[in-house]
Design a protein around this motif. Structure first.
Motif, PDB file in Angstrom:
ATOM      1  N   GLY A 163     -32.503  59.671 -22.996  1.00  0.00           N
ATOM      2  CA  GLY A 163     -32.759  58.494 -23.823  1.00  0.00           C
ATOM      3  C   GLY A 163     -31.527  57.711 -24.226  1.00  0.00           C
ATOM      4  O   GLY A 163     -31.636  56.701 -24.912  1.00  0.00           O
ATOM      5  N   THR A 164     -30.352  58.167 -23.789  1.00  0.00           N
ATOM      6  CA  THR A 164     -29.119  57.437 -24.082  1.00  0.00           C
ATOM      7  C   THR A 164     -29.148  56.098 -23.360  1.00  0.00           C
ATOM      8  O   THR A 164     -29.485  56.031 -22.176  1.00  0.00           O
ATOM      9  CB  THR A 164     -27.891  58.252 -23.626  1.00  0.00           C
ATOM     10  OG1 THR A 164     -27.908  59.515 -24.272  1.00  0.00           O
ATOM     11  CG2 THR A 164     -26.598  57.521 -23.948  1.00  0.00           C
ATOM     12  N   ASP A 165     -28.775  55.046 -24.081  1.00  0.00           N
ATOM     13  CA  ASP A 165     -28.773  53.704 -23.523  1.00  0.00           C
ATOM     14  C   ASP A 165     -27.822  53.606 -22.345  1.00  0.00           C
ATOM     15  O   ASP A 165     -26.699  54.111 -22.394  1.00  0.00           O
ATOM     16  CB  ASP A 165     -28.360  52.710 -24.626  1.00  0.00           C
ATOM     17  CG  ASP A 165     -28.511  51.278 -24.207  1.00  0.00           C
ATOM     18  OD1 ASP A 165     -29.515  50.945 -23.550  1.00  0.00           O
ATOM     19  OD2 ASP A 165     -27.616  50.481 -24.536  1.00  0.00           O
ATOM     20  N   GLY A 166     -28.271  52.963 -21.268  1.00  0.00           N
ATOM     21  CA  GLY A 166     -27.445  52.711 -20.088  1.00  0.00           C
ATOM     22  C   GLY A 166     -27.044  51.251 -20.043  1.00  0.00           C
ATOM     23  O   GLY A 166     -26.703  50.664 -21.062  1.00  0.00           O
ATOM     24  N   TRP A 167     -27.142  50.635 -18.887  1.00  0.00           N
ATOM     25  CA  TRP A 167     -26.789  49.228 -18.742  1.00  0.00           C
ATOM     26  C   TRP A 167     -28.042  48.359 -18.780  1.00  0.00           C
ATOM     27  O   TRP A 167     -29.151  48.840 -18.538  1.00  0.00           O
ATOM     28  CB  TRP A 167     -25.980  48.978 -17.477  1.00  0.00           C
ATOM     29  CG  TRP A 167     -26.621  49.454 -16.205  1.00  0.00           C
ATOM     30  CD1 TRP A 167     -26.390  50.642 -15.571  1.00  0.00           C
ATOM     31  CD2 TRP A 167     -27.590  48.761 -15.410  1.00  0.00           C
ATOM     32  NE1 TRP A 167     -27.163  50.733 -14.435  1.00  0.00           N
ATOM     33  CE2 TRP A 167     -27.908  49.588 -14.315  1.00  0.00           C
ATOM     34  CE3 TRP A 167     -28.226  47.529 -15.511  1.00  0.00           C
ATOM     35  CZ2 TRP A 167     -28.829  49.224 -13.334  1.00  0.00           C
ATOM     36  CZ3 TRP A 167     -29.153  47.163 -14.533  1.00  0.00           C
ATOM     37  CH2 TRP A 167     -29.425  48.001 -13.463  1.00  0.00           C
ATOM     38  N   SER A 168     -27.836  47.087 -19.077  1.00  0.00           N
ATOM     39  CA  SER A 168     -28.924  46.101 -19.110  1.00  0.00           C
ATOM     40  C   SER A 168     -28.426  44.816 -18.462  1.00  0.00           C
ATOM     41  O   SER A 168     -27.270  44.438 -18.638  1.00  0.00           O
ATOM     42  CB  SER A 168     -29.340  45.792 -20.552  1.00  0.00           C
ATOM     43  OG  SER A 168     -29.742  46.952 -21.222  1.00  0.00           O
ATOM     44  N   LYS A 169     -29.310  44.145 -17.718  1.00  0.00           N
ATOM     45  CA  LYS A 169     -28.981  42.878 -17.077  1.00  0.00           C
ATOM     46  C   LYS A 169     -30.111  41.890 -17.306  1.00  0.00           C
ATOM     47  O   LYS A 169     -31.278  42.256 -17.393  1.00  0.00           O
ATOM     48  CB  LYS A 169     -28.801  43.060 -15.556  1.00  0.00           C
ATOM     49  CG  LYS A 169     -27.709  44.016 -15.154  1.00  0.00           C
ATOM     50  CD  LYS A 169     -26.340  43.466 -15.420  1.00  0.00           C
ATOM     51  CE  LYS A 169     -25.275  44.459 -14.968  1.00  0.00           C
ATOM     52  NZ  LYS A 169     -23.958  44.072 -15.346  1.00  0.00           N
ATOM     53  N   GLN A 170     -29.746  40.628 -17.390  1.00  0.00           N
ATOM     54  CA  GLN A 170     -30.693  39.524 -17.585  1.00  0.00           C
ATOM     55  C   GLN A 170     -30.741  38.682 -16.323  1.00  0.00           C
ATOM     56  O   GLN A 170     -29.728  38.482 -15.670  1.00  0.00           O
ATOM     57  CB  GLN A 170     -30.240  38.670 -18.763  1.00  0.00           C
ATOM     58  CG  GLN A 170     -31.051  37.423 -18.987  1.00  0.00           C
ATOM     59  CD  GLN A 170     -30.501  36.572 -20.140  1.00  0.00           C
ATOM     60  OE1 GLN A 170     -29.450  36.857 -20.692  1.00  0.00           O
ATOM     61  NE2 GLN A 170     -31.210  35.527 -20.496  1.00  0.00           N
ATOM     62  N   GLY A 171     -31.899  38.150 -16.022  1.00  0.00           N
ATOM     63  CA  GLY A 171     -32.046  37.228 -14.914  1.00  0.00           C
ATOM     64  C   GLY A 171     -32.888  36.032 -15.334  1.00  0.00           C
ATOM     65  O   GLY A 171     -33.742  36.148 -16.212  1.00  0.00           O
ATOM     66  N   ALA A 172     -32.630  34.902 -14.738  1.00  0.00           N
ATOM     67  CA  ALA A 172     -33.373  33.685 -15.093  1.00  0.00           C
ATOM     68  C   ALA A 172     -33.720  32.906 -13.847  1.00  0.00           C
ATOM     69  O   ALA A 172     -32.937  32.823 -12.914  1.00  0.00           O
ATOM     70  CB  ALA A 172     -32.542  32.824 -16.033  1.00  0.00           C
ATOM     71  N   ALA A 173     -34.909  32.370 -13.860  1.00  0.00           N
ATOM     72  CA  ALA A 173     -35.334  31.451 -12.802  1.00  0.00           C
ATOM     73  C   ALA A 173     -35.435  30.067 -13.446  1.00  0.00           C
ATOM     74  O   ALA A 173     -35.097  29.904 -14.617  1.00  0.00           O
ATOM     75  CB  ALA A 173     -36.686  31.873 -12.233  1.00  0.00           C
TER      76      ALA A 173
END
Length: 176
Positions: A163-173
Motif C-alpha cells: 500500500g505504499t504510494d508509488g508514482w503517479s502520472k497525468q494525461g490529457a486529451a
C-alpha cells in the motif's frame, strides 16, 4: 459490483450502509460462495474493477462518497462528490489488508481499471476533473477554452503491494 438495499449471496444477507454499496464475493469452481463482503457509507459506493495478485491479494477499485467503511478502516471523500478507492483484500478470507483514496473535492472521480504485476506492484488507471490528489501528487485537469470548465483528464497511479504510494502520472486529451 454494487447493490442497493439488501442482497442475498448464498446463505449470507447483506444490507447497505446507505444508498449503494460495493460488494465483492468469492466462489469456488462449483459455484459455491466462499465469502462475501461489502464496503460503503451513506452515499453511492461501487466496485468497478478487480485484479488478483500472485501473492494471494485481491485488489478492488471503485468509487465512494462521504465516509465509507472498509472492514475496520474508513475513508472520507474530499468533497461532496465521489472519490476513488483502492482496497487490497486477502483473497482467502476477504479481510481488508489496506485501503487508499484518490480524488478531488469538486467533481466525480472514477477508476477504470487495475492490474497487479508479478512483483506485487498495483497499477490503477482512472479519470478526474478539476484538481485531484493522486497518490502524493496534486494534479489539475486541462480547462476547456469554450466552456471554461475543467475537462476530464486521465491518471495512472501505482502502489507497492503493502500500500505504499508509488508514482503517479497525468494525461490529457483535447477537452473531453
Amino acid at each position: 459490483g454494487e447493490f442497493g438495499t439488501v442482497i442475498q449471496l448464498g446463505a449470507t444477507t447483506m444490507t447497505t450502509y446507505g444508498s449503494l454499496d460495493a460488494v465483492v464475493a468469492k466462489f469456488n469452481g462449483e459455484g459455491e460462495m466462499l465469502w462475501c463482503t461489502h464496503f460503503g457509507g451513506p452515499g453511492l459506493d461501487r466496485g468497478i474493477a478487480l485484479a488478483l495478485g500472485a501473492a494471494g491479494e485481491l485488489v478492488v477499485v471503485g468509487q465512494y462518497m462521504g465516509t465509507a467503511s472498509f472492514g475496520t478502516a474508513s475513508l472520507t471523500a474530499s468533497g461532496a462528490t465521489q472519490d476513488c478507492f483502492t482496497a487490497s483484500l486477502n483473497a482467502a478470507s476477504g479481510a481488508v489488508n489496506w485501503v487508499r483514496s484518490t480524488g478531488g473535492p469538486d467533481w466525480v472521480d472514477q477508476p477504470t481499471g487495475v492490474s497487479v504485476g508479478a512483483d506485487g506492484t498495483i497499477a490503477i488507471a482512472g479519470e478526474f476533473r478539476g484538481t485531484a490528489q493522486i497518490g502524493s501528487q496534486s494534479f489539475t485537469s486541462s480547462v476547456d477554452p469554450l466552456t471554461g470548465e475543467p475537462s476530464v483528464d486521465i491518471y495512472i497511479q501505482t502502489y507497492a503491494a503493502d500500500g505504499t504510494d508509488g508514482w503517479s502520472k497525468q494525461g490529457a486529451a483535447e477537452y473531453a
